[in-house]
Scaffold this motif. Structure first.
Motif, mmCIF file in Angstrom:
data_model
loop_
_atom_site.group_PDB
_atom_site.id
_atom_site.type_symbol
_atom_site.label_atom_id
_atom_site.label_comp_id
_atom_site.label_asym_id
_atom_site.label_seq_id
_atom_site.Cartn_x
_atom_site.Cartn_y
_atom_site.Cartn_z
ATOM 1 N N ASP A 66 29.218 42.942 38.601
ATOM 2 C CA ASP A 66 28.573 41.672 38.953
ATOM 3 C C ASP A 66 27.750 41.872 40.229
ATOM 4 O O ASP A 66 28.130 41.459 41.317
ATOM 5 C CB ASP A 66 29.638 40.584 39.147
ATOM 6 N N ASN A 93 32.098 35.599 32.111
ATOM 7 C CA ASN A 93 32.850 35.532 33.362
ATOM 8 C C ASN A 93 34.033 36.482 33.214
ATOM 9 O O ASN A 93 34.171 37.166 32.200
ATOM 10 C CB ASN A 93 33.285 34.095 33.676
ATOM 11 N N PHE A 94 34.923 36.525 34.203
ATOM 12 C CA PHE A 94 36.019 37.496 34.158
ATOM 13 C C PHE A 94 36.941 37.260 32.958
ATOM 14 O O PHE A 94 37.312 38.204 32.262
ATOM 15 C CB PHE A 94 36.817 37.470 35.468
ATOM 16 N N LEU A 125 35.319 38.498 29.848
ATOM 17 C CA LEU A 125 35.322 39.957 29.790
ATOM 18 C C LEU A 125 36.688 40.464 29.313
ATOM 19 O O LEU A 125 36.760 41.338 28.454
ATOM 20 C CB LEU A 125 34.979 40.558 31.158
ATOM 21 N N ILE A 147 28.480 38.147 34.433
ATOM 22 C CA ILE A 147 27.769 39.398 34.173
ATOM 23 C C ILE A 147 26.663 39.090 33.180
ATOM 24 O O ILE A 147 26.921 38.623 32.070
ATOM 25 C CB ILE A 147 28.713 40.482 33.626
ATOM 26 N N PHE A 199 34.899 44.394 37.081
ATOM 27 C CA PHE A 199 34.048 43.209 36.953
ATOM 28 C C PHE A 199 33.243 42.996 38.231
ATOM 29 O O PHE A 199 32.038 42.755 38.197
ATOM 30 C CB PHE A 199 34.896 41.969 36.650
ATOM 31 N N LYS A 247 39.449 43.515 37.072
ATOM 32 C CA LYS A 247 38.832 42.651 38.086
ATOM 33 C C LYS A 247 37.945 43.484 39.001
ATOM 34 O O LYS A 247 36.819 43.085 39.328
ATOM 35 C CB LYS A 247 39.921 41.919 38.892
#
Length: 198
Positions: free
Chosen positions: A65, A105-106, A109, A72, A61, A58
Motif C-alpha cells: 500500500d 483493503n486488508f 486481501l 491496494i 499489505f 499485514k
C-alpha cells in the motif's frame, strides 16, 4: 381481589416446582422462513490464519500500500512490482485488481488468500508461482531473491540465505536458473512426502 389470589397461587405453584425439573428453555429464534437461526460465532477470514500469518500478511499489505490509503489499487501494485525490479503490464495489474469483488483493503486481501488456499492449490504450484514472480527470461537475480528472503514473510538470516544458495547453481553473473531451482525444490518436497509415507 380474586385476581390477586389467582396470581399469588400461580406464583406459589411456580416456586414449588421440583428442583430437578428441567427449566423452561426459551424458544429458538426463527427467521422469516421458519428455520432456526444459528447463533453467530466468531468465524471470519481472520480465524483461518494463525496470528503470526495475519501479522505477516499485514506487513506485506503495508509494504504494497504505497500511498498508505488502506486500499491496494493498480498504482500500488505497479509500485510494488517496480520495487522488485519486475515490470508488470497493465493487463496483469488489471487482472490482479479485478480478482477482488471490491476495493482491496486488508480484510479483502486476506479473503483472496483464503480463497486461493482453499481452492486446492497444490504446494508445488505455490512454489513454482513464487519463483516465477522473480523470473526474468529463465533466470532469477540472486541479489533480488536474497533481498526478498531477508525482507518479507519468515525473514531469513544472511547465514540461512547463504546455506540455501549453497544448494543452488548460481552462474558467474549472479543468476539462478529458474527451471533447475524449481525442479530441485519440488523434487525434494516429493521425496520428503514419499519418505513420510514409507
Amino acid at each position: 381481589m380474586a385476581d390477586k389470589e389467582k396470581k399469588k397461587k400461580k406464583k406459589v405453584a411456580k416456586d414449588d416446582a421440583p428442583a430437578d425439573a428441567p427449566a423452561a428453555e426459551p424458544a429458538p429464534e426463527r427467521t422469516s422462513r421458519g428455520s432456526r437461526k444459528a447463533k453467530r460465532t466468531g468465524s471470519n477470514v481472520f480465524s483461518m490464519f494463525s496470528q503470526k500469518q495475519v501479522a505477516e500478511f499485514k506487513e506485506a499489505f503495508q509494504l504494497m500500500d504505497h500511498d498508505k490509503d488502506g486500499i491496494i489499487n493498480k498504482n500500488d501494485l505497479r509500485a510494488t512490482f517496480d520495487s522488485l525490479g519486475r515490470l508488470a503490464s497493465d493487463k496483469e495489474l488489471d487482472d490482479m485488481v479485478s480478482e477482488a469483488p471490491g476495493p482491496i483493503n486488508f480484510t479483502q486481501l486476506l479473503t483472496l488468500f483464503a480463497n486461493r488456499m482453499s481452492g486446492g492449490s497444490d504446494d508445488d504450484d505455490v512454489v513454482i508461482n513464487a519463483f516465477k514472480s522473480f523470473d526474468d527470461e529463465g533466470k532469477i537475480d540472486s541479489e533480488k531473491l536474497r533481498h526478498a528472503l531477508m525482507t518479507w514473510g519468515d525473514k531469513f538470516s544472511s547465514d540461512e540465505v547463504d546455506d540455501a544458495f549453497d544448494q543452488m547453481v548460481i552462474d558467474d553473473k549472479g543468476y539462478i536458473d529458474t527451471a533447475k531451482l524449481i525442479t530441485m525444490l519440488t523434487a525434494s518436497a516429493e521425496e520428503e512426502e514419499e519418505e513420510a509415507a514409507a
